[in-house]
Design a protein around this motif. Structure first.
Motif, short mmCIF file in Angstrom:
data_model
loop_
_atom_site.label_atom_id
_atom_site.label_comp_id
_atom_site.label_asym_id
_atom_site.label_seq_id
_atom_site.Cartn_x
_atom_site.Cartn_y
_atom_site.Cartn_z
N VAL A 27 -5.38 -0.26 -10.04
CA VAL A 27 -5.96 -1.00 -8.90
C VAL A 27 -6.83 -2.13 -9.43
CG1 VAL A 27 -7.50 -0.85 -6.90
CG2 VAL A 27 -5.83 0.95 -7.32
N SER A 52 -4.71 -4.42 -1.41
CA SER A 52 -3.41 -4.79 -0.82
C SER A 52 -3.57 -5.92 0.18
CB SER A 52 -2.77 -3.56 -0.15
OG SER A 52 -2.46 -2.57 -1.11
N THR A 76 -10.64 5.58 -4.46
CA THR A 76 -9.68 4.65 -5.07
C THR A 76 -8.59 4.27 -4.08
OG1 THR A 76 -10.09 5.73 -7.21
CG2 THR A 76 -8.22 4.24 -7.08
N ARG A 79 -9.97 1.62 -1.94
CA ARG A 79 -9.95 0.37 -2.70
C ARG A 79 -8.55 -0.23 -2.73
NH1 ARG A 79 -10.82 1.36 -8.05
NH2 ARG A 79 -10.95 -0.89 -8.35
N THR A 80 -7.55 0.61 -2.86
CA THR A 80 -6.17 0.14 -2.88
C THR A 80 -5.81 -0.55 -1.57
OG1 THR A 80 -5.60 2.02 -4.31
CG2 THR A 80 -3.78 0.80 -3.33
N ILE A 136 2.40 1.82 -3.49
CA ILE A 136 1.43 2.34 -4.46
C ILE A 136 1.14 3.81 -4.20
CG2 ILE A 136 -0.95 2.16 -5.30
CD1 ILE A 136 -0.77 -0.86 -4.72
N LEU A 191 0.84 -1.21 0.00
CA LEU A 191 0.00 0.00 0.00
C LEU A 191 0.87 1.25 0.00
CD1 LEU A 191 -2.86 1.19 0.19
CD2 LEU A 191 -2.66 1.06 2.68
#
Length: 247
Positions: free
Chosen positions: A143, A87, A79, A82-83, A56, A53
């Motif tokens: 993602v 993860s 988003t 969501r990431t 990203i 995470l």
């Protein structure tokens, strides 16, 4: 990203992005610690999810010049959430002590459904508040791609389909890799409802076949149909770009 980047993101945009991503990251750490034991994830798996995470989010911060707005925006915040979910899903698929434990698989499915539902909001919010950007589109796309890749790996590990199911997750990365040999494939594509629909089908199908009661040959057939649709979509885009380059 196709939009022309700004020379440097303004300080207030950096502050907004750092605040949003920082809050999501801290909340994710707490969430990982709470849910990790239920997913049978050890300390190293939870650490992997956190590091993924963080990596990203670091890339997203470096791409802020492609977000020509004064704030990071609600869409990118969704988003980011969501990431965080994806993860943890990634950590589960690669580090879970027992992928066949039904209670853990159901939690995995719930996480995927949550990420899937949230995916319907980020684009809407970007359009609603006039904050569409190359950064937001790419953030969302990557993602989605990571989630599909991880779910295809889960389908293989759970014995729901053969090795070929990995092509569902790898196809986009193969397409991107092909751009180095065929530059025409790197040209921007027009918006496509077909592309969005087939992406939804991939996630939905992979999620359904993870259900413990869905086993071969049903799960194999479903995965094969999903792969065929994806291959058709990429073939259509490839032919469009090649024809465009020759015109």
């Amino acid at each position: 990203m196709t939009d022309k980047p700004s020379p440097a993101p303004p300080p207030h945009l950096k502050a907004s992005a750092l605040l949003v991503l920082g809050v999501v990251f801290v909340a994710a750490l707490v969430f990982y610690q709470m849910l990790g034991p239920h997913l049978m994830l050890g300390r190293w798996a939870v650490m992997f999810a956190a590091l993924l995470l963080f990596a990203i989010f670091t890339v997203v911060l470096s791409a802020l010049p492609y977000h020509p707005h004064s704030s990071f925006g609600a869409a990118n915040a969704i988003t980011a959430i969501r990431t965080a979910i994806v993860s943890l899903v990634t950590a589960f698929v690669f580090f879970a002590a027992d992928m066949d434990e039904h209670s853990a698989v159901w939690i995995l499915i719930a996480l995927v459904v949550a990420a899937f539902v949230l995916d319907g909001f980020d684009g809407y919010l970007a359009r609603r508040f006039g904050q569409e950007s190359a950064l937001g589109a790419r953030f969302d796309m990557e993602v989605d791609a990571l989630l599909i890749l991880v779910l295809s790996e889960a389908a293989l590990l759970l014995g729901k389909a053969g090795w070929w199911v990995l092509l569902i997750g790898l196809m986009r990365y193969l397409f991107v890799g092909a751009q180095y040999f065929v530059p025409a494939l790197g040209e921007p594509l027009p918006p496509s409802f077909r592309r969005k629909l087939i992406c939804v089908v991939q996630v939905a199908t992979l999620c359904v076949i993870l259900v413990p009661t869905i086993v071969p040959p049903v799960s194999t057939a479903a995965a094969l149909i999903a792969l065929a649709l994806l291959a058709y979509s990429f073939a259509a885009d490839t032919l469009y770009l090649l024809r465009k380059s020759r015109s």
